[in-house]
Design a protein around this motif. Structure first.
Motif, mmCIF file in Angstrom:
data_model
loop_
_atom_site.group_PDB
_atom_site.id
_atom_site.type_symbol
_atom_site.label_atom_id
_atom_site.label_comp_id
_atom_site.label_asym_id
_atom_site.label_seq_id
_atom_site.Cartn_x
_atom_site.Cartn_y
_atom_site.Cartn_z
ATOM 1 N N THR A 178 3.702 -0.054 -10.451
ATOM 2 C CA THR A 178 4.423 0.024 -9.174
ATOM 3 C C THR A 178 3.758 -0.860 -8.131
ATOM 4 N N PHE A 179 2.439 -0.786 -8.047
ATOM 5 C CA PHE A 179 1.672 -1.636 -7.127
ATOM 6 C C PHE A 179 1.925 -3.116 -7.430
ATOM 7 N N HIS A 180 1.848 -3.490 -8.685
ATOM 8 C CA HIS A 180 2.030 -4.891 -9.089
ATOM 9 C C HIS A 180 3.412 -5.396 -8.681
ATOM 10 N N LEU B 22 0.819 -1.206 0.000
ATOM 11 C CA LEU B 22 0.000 0.000 0.000
ATOM 12 C C LEU B 22 0.857 1.262 0.000
ATOM 13 N N ALA B 23 2.010 1.218 0.658
ATOM 14 C CA ALA B 23 2.912 2.379 0.639
ATOM 15 C C ALA B 23 3.339 2.705 -0.791
ATOM 16 N N SER B 24 3.424 1.707 -1.645
ATOM 17 C CA SER B 24 3.833 1.939 -3.037
ATOM 18 C C SER B 24 2.835 2.795 -3.799
ATOM 19 N N ILE B 25 1.606 2.891 -3.285
ATOM 20 C CA ILE B 25 0.590 3.729 -3.937
ATOM 21 C C ILE B 25 0.089 4.841 -3.003
ATOM 22 N N GLY B 26 0.891 5.168 -1.986
ATOM 23 C CA GLY B 26 0.603 6.322 -1.137
ATOM 24 C C GLY B 26 -0.350 6.084 0.016
ATOM 25 N N ILE B 27 -0.601 4.832 0.358
ATOM 26 C CA ILE B 27 -1.478 4.497 1.478
ATOM 27 C C ILE B 27 -0.594 3.997 2.619
ATOM 28 N N THR B 28 -0.751 4.583 3.810
ATOM 29 C CA THR B 28 0.141 4.252 4.914
ATOM 30 C C THR B 28 -0.598 3.624 6.091
ATOM 31 N N LYS B 29 0.170 2.888 6.885
ATOM 32 C CA LYS B 29 -0.377 2.352 8.133
ATOM 33 C C LYS B 29 -0.541 3.519 9.082
ATOM 34 N N MET B 30 -1.762 3.693 9.606
ATOM 35 C CA MET B 30 -2.055 4.864 10.421
ATOM 36 C C MET B 30 -2.393 4.550 11.865
ATOM 37 N N LEU B 31 -3.000 3.402 12.109
ATOM 38 C CA LEU B 31 -3.521 3.154 13.444
ATOM 39 C C LEU B 31 -3.508 1.662 13.735
ATOM 40 N N GLN B 32 -3.056 1.314 14.942
ATOM 41 C CA GLN B 32 -3.117 -0.059 15.412
ATOM 42 C C GLN B 32 -3.959 -0.068 16.676
ATOM 43 N N ILE B 33 -5.009 -0.857 16.671
ATOM 44 C CA ILE B 33 -5.902 -0.944 17.828
ATOM 45 C C ILE B 33 -5.718 -2.325 18.458
ATOM 46 N N PRO B 34 -5.386 -2.359 19.739
ATOM 47 C CA PRO B 34 -5.175 -3.649 20.397
ATOM 48 C C PRO B 34 -6.499 -4.371 20.626
ATOM 49 N N PRO B 35 -6.436 -5.669 20.906
ATOM 50 C CA PRO B 35 -7.667 -6.399 21.211
ATOM 51 C C PRO B 35 -8.333 -5.832 22.458
ATOM 52 N N ASN B 36 -9.643 -5.902 22.480
ATOM 53 C CA ASN B 36 -10.456 -5.462 23.616
ATOM 54 C C ASN B 36 -10.323 -3.974 23.947
#
Length: 138
Positions: free
Chosen positions: A92-94, A31-45
């Motif tokens: 690029t994505f491929h 996803l970074a290759s097309i400008g989409i980034t990891k933004m948020l990590q939510i833990p269980p519960n």
């Protein structure tokens, strides 16, 4: 004049995966290759109605709109397409997806069966999801 086919009314999408760590390791560089980034990590519960961990991806500074949810089962015939701005972005994505362990389903090409300017590439992710990057411009 070409139609603008990039719009969507989908605000966000959750996809259940059997192994969140494996999915995040794949999706983060792809996803970074097309400008989409990891933004948020939510833990269980984190909330009473959200018992499993989740990771959200989106446009930096805007919001996460694509979520991977841990401990689930991928649905039959799951397909997800990401709109990109240029045909080079499709390539690029491929390449990034193949480098991250995807299997190529269809390399970058015009698909006139959809419309004259439909340029896409299709891969299968490590959990069996059919992913695509598509550009609707010539």
């Amino acid at each position: 004049m070409s139609l603008d086919r990039a719009g969507s009314r989908i605000d966000h999408l959750n996809i259940a995966v059997p192994d969140l760590a494996t999915a995040v390791a794949f999706y983060e560089p792809v996803l970074a290759s097309i400008g989409i980034t990891k933004m948020l990590q939510i833990p269980p519960n984190a909330t009473p109605n959200q018992p499993t961990a989740m990771t959200g991806f989106g446009l930096a500074g805007v919001k996460p709109y694509f979520w991977l949810v841990d401990g689930g089962t991928v649905g039959t015939n799951m397909h997800l397409a990401f709109t990109v701005d240029t045909r080079e972005d499709v390539a690029t994505f491929h390449r990034a997806a193949l480098d991250a362990g995807a299997t190529s389903l269809l390399p970058p090409a015009v698909h006139p069966e959809y419309h004259d300017d439909y340029y896409g590439a299709f891969v299968q992710d490590p959990h069996g999801i059919n992913l695509e990057a598509v550009c609707h411009r010539s």
